[in-house]
Design an enzyme around this catalytic site. Structure first.
Site, PDB file in Angstrom:
ATOM      1  N   HIS A 166       0.906  -1.328  -0.025  1.00 44.85           N
ATOM      2  CA  HIS A 166       0.055  -0.031  -0.124  1.00 44.85           C
ATOM      3  C   HIS A 166       0.950   1.164  -0.187  1.00 44.85           C
ATOM      4  O   HIS A 166       0.854   2.231  -0.718  1.00 44.85           O
ATOM      5  CB  HIS A 166      -0.954  -0.042   1.237  1.00 44.85           C
ATOM      6  CG  HIS A 166      -1.963   1.132   1.176  1.00 44.85           C
ATOM      7  ND1 HIS A 166      -1.542   2.402   1.593  1.00 44.85           N
ATOM      8  CD2 HIS A 166      -3.306   1.200   0.902  1.00 44.85           C
ATOM      9  CE1 HIS A 166      -2.533   3.105   1.274  1.00 44.85           C
ATOM     10  NE2 HIS A 166      -3.709   2.620   0.972  1.00 44.85           N
ATOM     11  N   ASP A 167       1.941   1.245   0.975  1.00 44.11           N
ATOM     12  CA  ASP A 167       2.815   2.451   1.129  1.00 44.11           C
ATOM     13  C   ASP A 167       4.073   2.170   0.374  1.00 44.11           C
ATOM     14  O   ASP A 167       4.901   3.093   0.380  1.00 44.11           O
ATOM     15  CB  ASP A 167       2.960   2.793   2.520  1.00 44.11           C
ATOM     16  CG  ASP A 167       1.582   3.487   3.121  1.00 44.11           C
ATOM     17  OD1 ASP A 167       0.498   3.623   2.265  1.00 44.11           O
ATOM     18  OD2 ASP A 167       1.770   3.588   4.376  1.00 44.11           O
TER      19      ASP A 167
END
Length: 280
Positions: free
Chosen positions: A183-184
């Site tokens: 996600h990051d």
């Protein structure tokens, strides 16, 4: 290369089309769902590990879809057969049943293993690289408000201890943190994490009777079909290196999980979803 055996792919797809009714799969003791984040299928199939190595070892569900955007409603759908009016990534409070109710009614065990989770039924939105939106069990009132059930939501460190003790639950929901799920970070970061996490388990006798499901929650592209990478590995798969082109989504896997343990259904989208064919 994925479609070298097109006749076999067609045969698998045909089998899937008639697999709505399936008996309990006694060969599978545990099912582990591992959820990664926000990547288009084309990106993942271009990855050397997930797009090549794993495809050769598993059963690729090549036509698998998320049910919506953004992330959280997909997680809710995975365990309850509906988004249950949880439409965004804000904390949700849901007064409905989930797979937990079906599992417990049949005397089956479950745990949600969450990376960076603080423990003690933490109900906050985030803590370090943990996010509640990726822990769907916390959104259900009859789990969050029940100390006994909430104790089944644990930090991911508990998984190795449970495996060593021969106490893997029947249903394992594993959520990497915001870095490891991609996600990051990136698809390649998530791929490298998955390789380190998954490869030892594929040859560990403690996981010999586990069906692994590696899946993304949603695609990176919002305005499109929400096509996502999904693959089964381990116990019960139809065969190694097979490609299934039948249409599936998160409800399909929930229905398949219900069939594995003969749980019945929640009467929502899982009730009519086509199950993924297994070899039991």
């Amino acid at each position: 290369m994925l479609f070298a055996n097109s006749a076999l792919a067609v045969a698998v797809a045909t089998a899937a089309a008639v697999s709505h009714v399936a008996a309990a799969c006694q060969a599978i003791n545990s099912v582990m769902t591992i959820v990664l984040e926000n990547q288009d299928t084309s990106t993942i199939l271009a990855d050397s590990y997930m797009g090549s190595t794993l495809v050769k070892k598993g059963y690729l569900l090549n036509n698998f879809y998320g049910v919506t955007h953004p992330s959280q409603p997909n997680y809710i759908a995975m365990i309850s057969g509906s988004r249950n009016l949880c439409l965004l990534d804000f904390d949700c409070k849901i007064g409905a049943n989930s797979i937990v109710d079906l599992l417990e009614q049949k005397g089956k065990t479950w745990k949600s293993y969450q990376e960076s989770y603080p423990g003690n039924c933490f109900t906050g939105t985030s803590s370090g690289t943990y996010r509640r939106k990726h822990n769907p069990f916390m959104s259900f009132d009859n789990i969050r408000g029940n100390p006994t059930r909430c104790a089944n939501i644990v930090n991911s460190d508990q998984l190795s201890r449970d495996a060593a003790a021969g106490k893997l639950p029947n249903y394992i929901f594993y959520t990497p943190d915001m870095n490891n799920d991609g996600h990051d970070t990136s698809a390649s970061y998530a791929s490298n994490w998955l390789k380190t996490f998954l490869e030892p388990k594929l040859v560990d006798p403690a996981y010999a009777n586990v069906l692994f499901h590696v899946v993304f929650d949603e695609s990176e592209t919002y305005f499109g079909p929400n096509h996502i990478y999904s693959i089964l590995l381990g116990k019960g798969i139809k065969g190694v290196g097979l490609v299934d082109n039948a249409h599936y989504d998160h409800y399909s896997f929930l229905a398949t999980l219900e069939g594995i343990f003969d749980l019945g259904n929640l009467g929502k989208h899982d009730k009519d979803a086509v199950r993924i064919p297994l070899s039991c």
